[in-house]
Motif scaffolding. Structure first.
Motif, mmCIF file in Angstrom:
data_model
loop_
_atom_site.group_PDB
_atom_site.id
_atom_site.type_symbol
_atom_site.label_atom_id
_atom_site.label_comp_id
_atom_site.label_asym_id
_atom_site.label_seq_id
_atom_site.Cartn_x
_atom_site.Cartn_y
_atom_site.Cartn_z
ATOM 1 N N UNK A 201 68.940 45.712 27.786
ATOM 2 C CA UNK A 201 68.386 46.732 26.898
ATOM 3 C C UNK A 201 68.300 46.212 25.464
ATOM 4 N N UNK A 202 69.335 45.509 25.027
ATOM 5 C CA UNK A 202 69.337 44.940 23.689
ATOM 6 C C UNK A 202 68.198 43.944 23.501
ATOM 7 N N UNK A 203 68.019 43.055 24.469
ATOM 8 C CA UNK A 203 66.960 42.048 24.380
ATOM 9 C C UNK A 203 65.592 42.707 24.315
ATOM 10 N N UNK A 204 65.379 43.725 25.152
ATOM 11 C CA UNK A 204 64.087 44.407 25.164
ATOM 12 C C UNK A 204 63.823 45.137 23.853
ATOM 13 N N UNK A 205 64.864 45.600 23.208
ATOM 14 C CA UNK A 205 64.707 46.224 21.893
ATOM 15 C C UNK A 205 64.343 45.179 20.841
ATOM 16 N N UNK A 206 65.088 44.077 20.832
ATOM 17 C CA UNK A 206 64.928 43.078 19.792
ATOM 18 C C UNK A 206 63.618 42.318 19.896
ATOM 19 N N UNK A 207 63.104 42.182 21.104
ATOM 20 C CA UNK A 207 61.906 41.373 21.299
ATOM 21 C C UNK A 207 60.680 42.006 20.652
ATOM 22 N N UNK A 208 60.788 43.285 20.282
ATOM 23 C CA UNK A 208 59.673 43.968 19.627
ATOM 24 C C UNK A 208 59.685 43.816 18.111
ATOM 25 N N UNK A 209 60.748 43.267 17.552
ATOM 26 C CA UNK A 209 60.866 43.213 16.101
ATOM 27 C C UNK A 209 59.854 42.234 15.498
ATOM 28 N N UNK A 210 59.175 42.671 14.463
ATOM 29 C CA UNK A 210 58.163 41.840 13.806
ATOM 30 C C UNK A 210 58.793 40.664 13.064
ATOM 31 N N UNK A 211 60.055 40.811 12.676
ATOM 32 C CA UNK A 211 60.723 39.763 11.900
ATOM 33 C C UNK A 211 61.418 38.726 12.780
ATOM 34 N N UNK A 212 61.262 38.829 14.070
ATOM 35 C CA UNK A 212 61.920 37.914 15.002
ATOM 36 C C UNK A 212 61.410 36.494 14.801
ATOM 37 N N UNK A 213 62.328 35.524 14.615
ATOM 38 C CA UNK A 213 61.869 34.152 14.430
ATOM 39 C C UNK A 213 61.583 33.492 15.776
ATOM 40 N N UNK A 214 60.932 32.337 15.718
ATOM 41 C CA UNK A 214 60.460 31.697 16.946
ATOM 42 C C UNK A 214 61.608 31.295 17.866
ATOM 43 N N UNK A 215 62.670 30.740 17.272
ATOM 44 C CA UNK A 215 63.801 30.272 18.086
ATOM 45 C C UNK A 215 64.421 31.426 18.859
ATOM 46 N N UNK A 216 64.600 32.563 18.190
ATOM 47 C CA UNK A 216 65.224 33.696 18.858
ATOM 48 C C UNK A 216 64.300 34.266 19.932
ATOM 49 N N UNK A 217 62.988 34.247 19.673
ATOM 50 C CA UNK A 217 62.034 34.707 20.682
ATOM 51 C C UNK A 217 62.166 33.883 21.957
ATOM 52 N N UNK A 218 62.246 32.570 21.804
ATOM 53 C CA UNK A 218 62.422 31.674 22.951
ATOM 54 C C UNK A 218 63.719 32.000 23.676
ATOM 55 N N UNK A 219 64.789 32.203 22.914
ATOM 56 C CA UNK A 219 66.082 32.514 23.529
ATOM 57 C C UNK A 219 66.030 33.813 24.322
ATOM 58 N N UNK A 220 65.317 34.803 23.802
ATOM 59 C CA UNK A 220 65.186 36.070 24.516
ATOM 60 C C UNK A 220 64.437 35.875 25.830
ATOM 61 N N UNK A 221 63.353 35.090 25.795
ATOM 62 C CA UNK A 221 62.597 34.838 27.027
ATOM 63 C C UNK A 221 63.446 34.096 28.054
ATOM 64 N N UNK A 222 64.199 33.107 27.573
ATOM 65 C CA UNK A 222 65.058 32.353 28.485
ATOM 66 C C UNK A 222 66.093 33.265 29.132
ATOM 67 N N UNK A 223 66.596 34.229 28.373
ATOM 68 C CA UNK A 223 67.552 35.180 28.932
ATOM 69 C C UNK A 223 66.905 36.015 30.028
ATOM 70 N N UNK A 224 65.666 36.464 29.824
ATOM 71 C CA UNK A 224 65.020 37.370 30.768
ATOM 72 C C UNK A 224 64.638 36.705 32.089
ATOM 73 N N UNK A 225 64.484 35.389 32.059
ATOM 74 C CA UNK A 225 64.011 34.682 33.254
ATOM 75 C C UNK A 225 64.911 34.914 34.461
ATOM 76 N N UNK A 226 66.226 34.755 34.278
ATOM 77 C CA UNK A 226 67.134 34.788 35.421
ATOM 78 C C UNK A 226 67.298 36.164 36.064
#
Length: 294
Positions: A201-226
């Protein structure tokens, strides 16, 4: 030589006198022991002593926070060389339970709204201790697979730290995301468990933030994969399959309700770029792997 040094340091760390000088000696001994991660030491030379130090602190609270954290850092550091220590760490001295308590205590005393100039001037003791605990948890998650049900509670505590830190402590947030990835990649934690922990739930909330930097975006996607891949896999057992389908439905409804479905789908355009830049995860970065199409 390393075995002799460890034995001498443990002898100092076992001192029980309640005075400032002894407490300082004990703290310095445990701090020195915590730097032995890259050196193999026979289990027989330390296991009884380090268990006694941890158990005694649980009952008498005789150690400073940094000393207690150092004792755990030394013990979890041994996992790299000896996986037989998993049972001791998880079932005898209960690392997850102690890590949860320490995270919650430190978070309670943290000044989460410190000004930038104050942070540059001097990092708080609580922030340093939190970073140290997150590093110790990371080592534990990487090398220990004998987890129990308390792992979900531990992830809950990490979620709380992230939420508290996200506006003013980016380094702590980055550490938390790395821990989420480690847990999500383990076969010992179910997608259901991750949902209950609040991490998805936290990841899905944060992934919408406009201020999200590229590194964190990648980390969020990597988390969702598994966890998303786990939801796609059909189960042979009928009861397990029914449970999987029910869980998928709950996730889909949650995403639809909060508007996450369109957000995740909108990332379709950047997947090609992600494949090019992160070839090691190219095989997993397909739109069909994500919850919206699971």
């Amino acid at each position: 030589m390393s075995s002799i040094i460890v034995s001498c340091l443990l002898k100092v760390a076992l001192k029980r006198e309640e005075n400032e000088e002894t407490q300082k000696e004990v703290e310095m001994a445990l701090l020195a022991l915590s730097n032995f991660r890259s050196i193999n030491v026979l289990k027989e030379l330390f296991i009884n002593e380090i268990k006694e130090i941890i158990q005694y602190h649980k009952e008498h609270h005789n150690l400073t926070r940094i000393a207690y954290q150092s004792a755990w850092k030394f013990l979890t550091g041994r996992l790299y060389f000896d996986h037989s220590l998993e049972h001791v760490i998880v079932n005898e001295v209960h690392f997850e339970r102690e890590a949860i308590r320490e995270l919650e205590e430190l978070a309670k005393w943290m000044n989460w709204k410190r000004k930038e100039e104050e942070k540059r001037d001097k990092e708080s003791r609580e922030a340093k201790n939190l970073k140290q605990w997150l590093q110790t948890i990371a080592f534990f998650l990487e090398y220990c697979q004998l987890w129990n049900d308390e792992i979900v509670d531990l992830v809950c505590s990490i979620v709380k730290v992230f939420r508290a830190a996200k506006d003013n402590h980016k380094e702590l947030c980055d550490q938390c995301i790395s821990l989420f990835e480690e847990v999500a990649g383990s076969k010992n934690v179910s997608a259901d468990g991750l949902l209950n922990s609040g991490a998805v739930e936290l990841i899905l909330e944060e992934i919408q933030q406009l201020t999200l930097d590229f590194k964190m975006t990648i980390n969020f996607f990597l988390f969702l994969i598994d966890p998303s891949s786990e939801l796609k896999e059909k189960k042979r057992d009928e009861m397990e399959e029914a449970k999987r389908k029910n869980l998928k439905r709950k996730v889909f409804e949650k995403m639809e309700e909060e508007g996450y479905e369109d957000t995740v789908t909108s990332f379709r355009k950047i997947f090609y770029f992600l494949r090019q830049k992160y070839s090691d995860v190219a095989s997993s970065l397909n739109i069909s792997d994500y919850f919206v199409n699971a």
